[in-house]
Design a protein around this motif. Sequence first.
Motif, PDB file in Angstrom:
ATOM      1  N   UNK A   1     -62.287 -72.634 -96.165  1.00  0.00           N
ATOM      2  CA  UNK A   1     -60.862 -72.519 -96.443  1.00  0.00           C
ATOM      3  C   UNK A   1     -60.344 -71.137 -96.069  1.00  0.00           C
ATOM      4  N   UNK A   2     -61.198 -70.114 -96.153  1.00  0.00           N
ATOM      5  CA  UNK A   2     -60.780 -68.748 -95.830  1.00  0.00           C
ATOM      6  C   UNK A   2     -60.289 -68.630 -94.406  1.00  0.00           C
ATOM      7  N   UNK A   3     -60.989 -69.310 -93.479  1.00  0.00           N
ATOM      8  CA  UNK A   3     -60.572 -69.263 -92.076  1.00  0.00           C
ATOM      9  C   UNK A   3     -59.218 -69.950 -91.885  1.00  0.00           C
ATOM     10  N   UNK A   4     -59.008 -71.027 -92.599  1.00  0.00           N
ATOM     11  CA  UNK A   4     -57.742 -71.744 -92.505  1.00  0.00           C
ATOM     12  C   UNK A   4     -56.594 -70.892 -93.048  1.00  0.00           C
ATOM     13  N   UNK A   5     -56.825 -70.225 -94.172  1.00  0.00           N
ATOM     14  CA  UNK A   5     -55.805 -69.337 -94.722  1.00  0.00           C
ATOM     15  C   UNK A   5     -55.543 -68.163 -93.790  1.00  0.00           C
ATOM     16  N   UNK A   6     -56.613 -67.629 -93.198  1.00  0.00           N
ATOM     17  CA  UNK A   6     -56.461 -66.534 -92.242  1.00  0.00           C
ATOM     18  C   UNK A   6     -55.630 -66.953 -91.037  1.00  0.00           C
TER      19      UNK A   6
ATOM     20  N   UNK B   1     -52.060 -65.486 -89.896  1.00  0.00           N
ATOM     21  CA  UNK B   1     -51.847 -65.020 -88.525  1.00  0.00           C
ATOM     22  C   UNK B   1     -50.558 -65.595 -87.945  1.00  0.00           C
ATOM     23  N   UNK B   2     -50.354 -66.893 -88.105  1.00  0.00           N
ATOM     24  CA  UNK B   2     -49.113 -67.514 -87.604  1.00  0.00           C
ATOM     25  C   UNK B   2     -47.888 -66.985 -88.354  1.00  0.00           C
ATOM     26  N   UNK B   3     -48.051 -66.744 -89.643  1.00  0.00           N
ATOM     27  CA  UNK B   3     -46.948 -66.180 -90.419  1.00  0.00           C
ATOM     28  C   UNK B   3     -46.579 -64.787 -89.945  1.00  0.00           C
ATOM     29  N   UNK B   4     -47.593 -63.942 -89.704  1.00  0.00           N
ATOM     30  CA  UNK B   4     -47.325 -62.592 -89.195  1.00  0.00           C
ATOM     31  C   UNK B   4     -46.680 -62.651 -87.821  1.00  0.00           C
ATOM     32  N   UNK B   5     -47.152 -63.561 -86.979  1.00  0.00           N
ATOM     33  CA  UNK B   5     -46.581 -63.711 -85.639  1.00  0.00           C
ATOM     34  C   UNK B   5     -45.099 -64.082 -85.736  1.00  0.00           C
ATOM     35  N   UNK B   6     -44.762 -64.991 -86.631  1.00  0.00           N
ATOM     36  CA  UNK B   6     -43.366 -65.390 -86.811  1.00  0.00           C
ATOM     37  C   UNK B   6     -42.528 -64.223 -87.319  1.00  0.00           C
TER      38      UNK B   6
END
Length: 144
Positions: A1-6, A10-15
Amino acid sequence: MGELFGLGALFGFFACILGNINPATRVALLMGRHGLFHASFSNAHAANRTPHVAVTMYSLLTFIIPAIMSFFHIKLFDCMGYLGSTCSYGFLTVYILISVIAPVYLYKIEKLRPIDVMFSVLAVGFMMIRILLAQPAGSTILLA
């Protein structure tokens, strides 16, 4: 799950980065046209009509600042805290300046009402609370 949250982070920071670069480059374009920035910032791409020089410069800054912090072994969470705090102070400064200048503008156009002054004073007061109660330097808590 950690990789999925990461990956989600990442997509949130990109946005968030795209959401900040776009308006910043539009402001830089206008500042270049008015002589406040180098004239190259006022150039728009011939085909796309986008401020490509400003986009490139802001994108580089957006990459270089955290890269330098990483080079000095500042942890990612601490980087987010430092940069988030810095951005928060920038927003607060702009909001305070707008709250101060709005009644001045209304006075100049002869439309100032007492309630406008009251809201400006309240706005500045509430924003000053946030500044005065800020976390100590080096804190990893975001101020926004």
